[in-house]
Design a protein around this motif. Structure first.
Motif, PDB file in Angstrom:
ATOM      1  N   GLY A  66      -0.584  12.055  -5.054  1.00 20.68           N
ATOM      2  CA  GLY A  66      -0.941  12.332  -3.676  1.00 20.68           C
ATOM      3  C   GLY A  66      -2.388  12.774  -3.524  1.00 20.68           C
ATOM      4  O   GLY A  66      -3.102  13.005  -4.502  1.00 20.68           O
ATOM      5  N   PHE A  67      -2.824  12.916  -2.276  1.00 21.84           N
ATOM      6  CA  PHE A  67      -4.188  13.341  -1.957  1.00 21.84           C
ATOM      7  C   PHE A  67      -4.459  14.711  -2.566  1.00 21.84           C
ATOM      8  O   PHE A  67      -3.635  15.614  -2.477  1.00 21.84           O
ATOM      9  CB  PHE A  67      -4.353  13.381  -0.442  1.00 21.84           C
ATOM     10  N   THR A  68      -5.613  14.861  -3.190  1.00 22.44           N
ATOM     11  CA  THR A  68      -6.111  16.038  -3.930  1.00 22.44           C
ATOM     12  C   THR A  68      -5.449  16.220  -5.284  1.00 22.44           C
ATOM     13  O   THR A  68      -5.722  17.190  -5.985  1.00 22.44           O
ATOM     14  CB  THR A  68      -6.023  17.376  -3.125  1.00 22.44           C
ATOM     15  N   GLY A  69      -4.609  15.285  -5.714  1.00 28.06           N
ATOM     16  CA  GLY A  69      -4.067  15.332  -7.075  1.00 28.06           C
ATOM     17  C   GLY A  69      -5.028  14.671  -8.044  1.00 28.06           C
ATOM     18  O   GLY A  69      -6.078  14.163  -7.672  1.00 28.06           O
ATOM     19  N   ASP A  70      -4.685  14.690  -9.329  1.00 25.26           N
ATOM     20  CA  ASP A  70      -5.382  13.879 -10.319  1.00 25.26           C
ATOM     21  C   ASP A  70      -4.554  13.841 -11.586  1.00 25.26           C
ATOM     22  O   ASP A  70      -3.522  14.516 -11.692  1.00 25.26           O
ATOM     23  CB  ASP A  70      -6.820  14.372 -10.592  1.00 25.26           C
ATOM     24  N   PHE A 134       3.432   8.996  -4.469  1.00 25.73           N
ATOM     25  CA  PHE A 134       3.778  10.212  -3.743  1.00 25.73           C
ATOM     26  C   PHE A 134       2.770  10.442  -2.615  1.00 25.73           C
ATOM     27  O   PHE A 134       1.562  10.439  -2.847  1.00 25.73           O
ATOM     28  CB  PHE A 134       3.767  11.413  -4.689  1.00 25.73           C
ATOM     29  N   SER A 135       3.279  10.639  -1.390  1.00 21.48           N
ATOM     30  CA  SER A 135       2.444  10.945  -0.228  1.00 21.48           C
ATOM     31  C   SER A 135       1.385   9.848  -0.040  1.00 21.48           C
ATOM     32  O   SER A 135       1.745   8.693   0.184  1.00 21.48           O
ATOM     33  CB  SER A 135       1.821  12.335  -0.382  1.00 21.48           C
ATOM     34  N   MET A 136       0.085  10.158  -0.165  1.00 22.54           N
ATOM     35  CA  MET A 136      -0.927   9.110  -0.077  1.00 22.54           C
ATOM     36  C   MET A 136      -0.624   8.007  -1.084  1.00 22.54           C
ATOM     37  O   MET A 136      -0.709   6.806  -0.763  1.00 22.54           O
ATOM     38  CB  MET A 136      -2.326   9.671  -0.323  1.00 22.54           C
ATOM     39  N   GLY A 137      -0.283   8.382  -2.305  1.00 24.19           N
ATOM     40  CA  GLY A 137       0.074   7.384  -3.316  1.00 24.19           C
ATOM     41  C   GLY A 137       1.291   6.578  -2.920  1.00 24.19           C
ATOM     42  O   GLY A 137       1.419   5.402  -3.288  1.00 24.19           O
ATOM     43  N   GLY A 138       2.215   7.194  -2.163  1.00 21.36           N
ATOM     44  CA  GLY A 138       3.374   6.451  -1.674  1.00 21.36           C
ATOM     45  C   GLY A 138       2.982   5.368  -0.697  1.00 21.36           C
ATOM     46  O   GLY A 138       3.578   4.278  -0.684  1.00 21.36           O
ATOM     47  N   SER A 139       1.972   5.633   0.147  1.00 22.60           N
ATOM     48  CA  SER A 139       1.490   4.578   1.043  1.00 22.60           C
ATOM     49  C   SER A 139       0.758   3.494   0.271  1.00 22.60           C
ATOM     50  O   SER A 139       0.847   2.304   0.612  1.00 22.60           O
ATOM     51  CB  SER A 139       0.574   5.181   2.118  1.00 22.60           C
ATOM     52  N   VAL A 140       0.054   3.892  -0.792  1.00 15.96           N
ATOM     53  CA  VAL A 140      -0.707   2.920  -1.577  1.00 15.96           C
ATOM     54  C   VAL A 140       0.223   1.960  -2.325  1.00 15.96           C
ATOM     55  O   VAL A 140      -0.043   0.752  -2.379  1.00 15.96           O
ATOM     56  CB  VAL A 140      -1.669   3.635  -2.542  1.00 15.96           C
ATOM     57  N   VAL A 141       1.318   2.468  -2.898  1.00 19.93           N
ATOM     58  CA  VAL A 141       2.208   1.550  -3.626  1.00 19.93           C
ATOM     59  C   VAL A 141       2.850   0.549  -2.677  1.00 19.93           C
ATOM     60  O   VAL A 141       3.105  -0.610  -3.063  1.00 19.93           O
ATOM     61  CB  VAL A 141       3.283   2.306  -4.450  1.00 19.93           C
ATOM     62  N   LEU A 142       3.107   0.947  -1.430  1.00 18.94           N
ATOM     63  CA  LEU A 142       3.664   0.005  -0.455  1.00 18.94           C
ATOM     64  C   LEU A 142       2.649  -1.081  -0.122  1.00 18.94           C
ATOM     65  O   LEU A 142       2.969  -2.284  -0.116  1.00 18.94           O
ATOM     66  CB  LEU A 142       4.075   0.748   0.813  1.00 18.94           C
ATOM     67  N   ARG A 143       1.410  -0.677   0.143  1.00 25.27           N
ATOM     68  CA  ARG A 143       0.386  -1.654   0.505  1.00 25.27           C
ATOM     69  C   ARG A 143       0.048  -2.555  -0.682  1.00 25.27           C
ATOM     70  O   ARG A 143      -0.176  -3.764  -0.512  1.00 25.27           O
ATOM     71  CB  ARG A 143      -0.866  -0.937   1.007  1.00 25.27           C
ATOM     72  N   VAL A 156       8.685   2.453  -5.780  1.00 25.00           N
ATOM     73  CA  VAL A 156       9.288   3.697  -5.313  1.00 25.00           C
ATOM     74  C   VAL A 156       8.224   4.455  -4.527  1.00 25.00           C
ATOM     75  O   VAL A 156       7.163   4.779  -5.063  1.00 25.00           O
ATOM     76  CB  VAL A 156       9.796   4.568  -6.477  1.00 25.00           C
ATOM     77  N   SER A 157       8.506   4.746  -3.257  1.00 22.64           N
ATOM     78  CA  SER A 157       7.567   5.458  -2.396  1.00 22.64           C
ATOM     79  C   SER A 157       8.208   6.772  -1.963  1.00 22.64           C
ATOM     80  O   SER A 157       9.260   6.775  -1.320  1.00 22.64           O
ATOM     81  CB  SER A 157       7.219   4.600  -1.174  1.00 22.64           C
ATOM     82  N   VAL A 158       7.574   7.894  -2.330  1.00 22.35           N
ATOM     83  CA  VAL A 158       8.119   9.227  -2.080  1.00 22.35           C
ATOM     84  C   VAL A 158       7.214   9.964  -1.083  1.00 22.35           C
ATOM     85  O   VAL A 158       6.007  10.055  -1.294  1.00 22.35           O
ATOM     86  CB  VAL A 158       8.224  10.033  -3.389  1.00 22.35           C
ATOM     87  N   SER A 159       7.796  10.471  -0.010  1.00 23.60           N
ATOM     88  CA  SER A 159       7.078  11.312   0.969  1.00 23.60           C
ATOM     89  C   SER A 159       5.893  10.603   1.605  1.00 23.60           C
ATOM     90  O   SER A 159       4.869  11.218   1.906  1.00 23.60           O
ATOM     91  CB  SER A 159       6.596  12.613   0.303  1.00 23.60           C
ATOM     92  N   ALA A 160       6.018   9.315   1.843  1.00 21.16           N
ATOM     93  CA  ALA A 160       4.901   8.541   2.389  1.00 21.16           C
ATOM     94  C   ALA A 160       4.900   8.575   3.914  1.00 21.16           C
ATOM     95  O   ALA A 160       5.951   8.650   4.553  1.00 21.16           O
ATOM     96  CB  ALA A 160       4.974   7.097   1.919  1.00 21.16           C
ATOM     97  N   PRO A 161       3.709   8.466   4.514  1.00 22.39           N
ATOM     98  CA  PRO A 161       3.650   8.254   5.962  1.00 22.39           C
ATOM     99  C   PRO A 161       4.036   6.820   6.298  1.00 22.39           C
ATOM    100  O   PRO A 161       3.881   5.913   5.475  1.00 22.39           O
ATOM    101  CB  PRO A 161       2.181   8.504   6.287  1.00 22.39           C
TER     102      PRO A 161
END
Length: 279
Positions: A66-70, A134-143, A156-161
């Motif tokens: 997700g955003f601010t992770g690494d 996860f979150s931002m990453g969840g939107s990225v895997v969908l796109r 797998v998309s978790v907690s995505a917008p």
């Protein structure tokens, strides 16, 4: 500032993992199609240590934080450790995060980062790739699954917008302040080790809900907590409706947002689901 599948990622110089004769993790920087260097780590996982089952028989999980992770954050490492029981795992830092280059575009050009990492995962000898975001990453895997058809075997998309520019919760209003205001970007850089791009999206990228119908027939799992403080339940329900019966929706009782809220039991169920669907 818009992303897409145009261009090709440069091939990694690392040999297929089955030929290296070692179980040690690999860490490298991968070039994206637009020239960003992405810090990436490959770990073979507990499953591939069984000599009777070579690594190519097990999936590789590509974890999109997700955003601010690494890649070095404890919550990302915990997710990687849990999924390592089911296959190999690749973790990485999105652009603008951690040791990766560039600046975060908060879900737009990050699809190019994921494309580079997925290609690297396949080059290491794995026939099946599962993206878990996860979150931002969840939107990225969908796109990514929509734009790069056939490059992954399950998503797998978790907690995505579901949609962009959502400001309906206090955490999302704070996030928008961080992304859009100069003082907010300073907080992101020095408080969260996240360098944020100063320009607006132009054009606006494909939204997650617009991406979902393009993912079929690739297996899709949408996971969301009923206590998510960032995105309420209309977001996962919109995504599931857009899947038109193709994807699965898990609404998790008592779960909050993203990696921090995904307990070991949920991660184990995600691992089981992915192994069953990505065959």
């Amino acid at each position: 500032m818009s992303s897409g599948p145009a261009g090709h990622v440069a091939r990694s110089t690392v040999r297929p993992y089955s030929e290296t004769g070692t179980h040690a993790p690999l860490r490298t920087f991968l070039p994206t199609a637009d020239g960003i260097s992405v810090d990436s780590v490959y770990e073979p996982g507990a499953a591939v240590y069984d000599s009777s089952a070579p690594s190519t028989r097990h999936p590789v999980f590509v974890v999109a934080h997700g955003f601010t992770g690494d890649v070095d954050r404890p919550h990302v490492r915990r997710v990687a450790s849990a999924l390592a029981r089911y296959g190999a795992v690749v973790t990485f830092s999105f652009r603008g995060h951690g040791r990766s280059g560039g600046h975060s575009t908060v879900g737009d050009r990050e699809v190019l980062d994921l494309a580079a990492v997925v290609e690297w995962a396949r080059s290491l000898g794995h026939a099946r790739v599962v993206t878990v975001g996860f979150s931002m990453g969840g939107s990225v895997v969908l796109r990514h699954a929509a734009l790069y058809e056939g490059t992954v075997d399950a998503v797998v998309s978790v907690s995505a917008p579901a949609r962009w520019y959502y400001r309906g919760t206090a955490p999302m209003r704070r996030l928008h302040w961080m992304v859009t205001r100069p003082e907010g970007r300073l907080v992101g850089r020095y408080g969260f080790r996240t360098r944020i791009h100063r320009r607006d999206w132009d054009p606006v990228p494909l939204s997650p809900v617009e991406a979902v119908p393009k993912i079929a027939p690739t297996p899709l799992l949408i996971v969301h907590g009923d206590q998510d403080g960032y995105f309420p339940l209309d977001h996962p329900r919109m995504l599931a409706e857009a899947a038109a019966g193709h994807g699965e929706l898990w609404l998790e009782h008592g779960m909050g947002h993203a990696e921090h809220a995904a307990d070991d039991g949920l991660l184990a169920r995600i691992g089981d689901w992915a192994v069953a669907r990505a065959g």
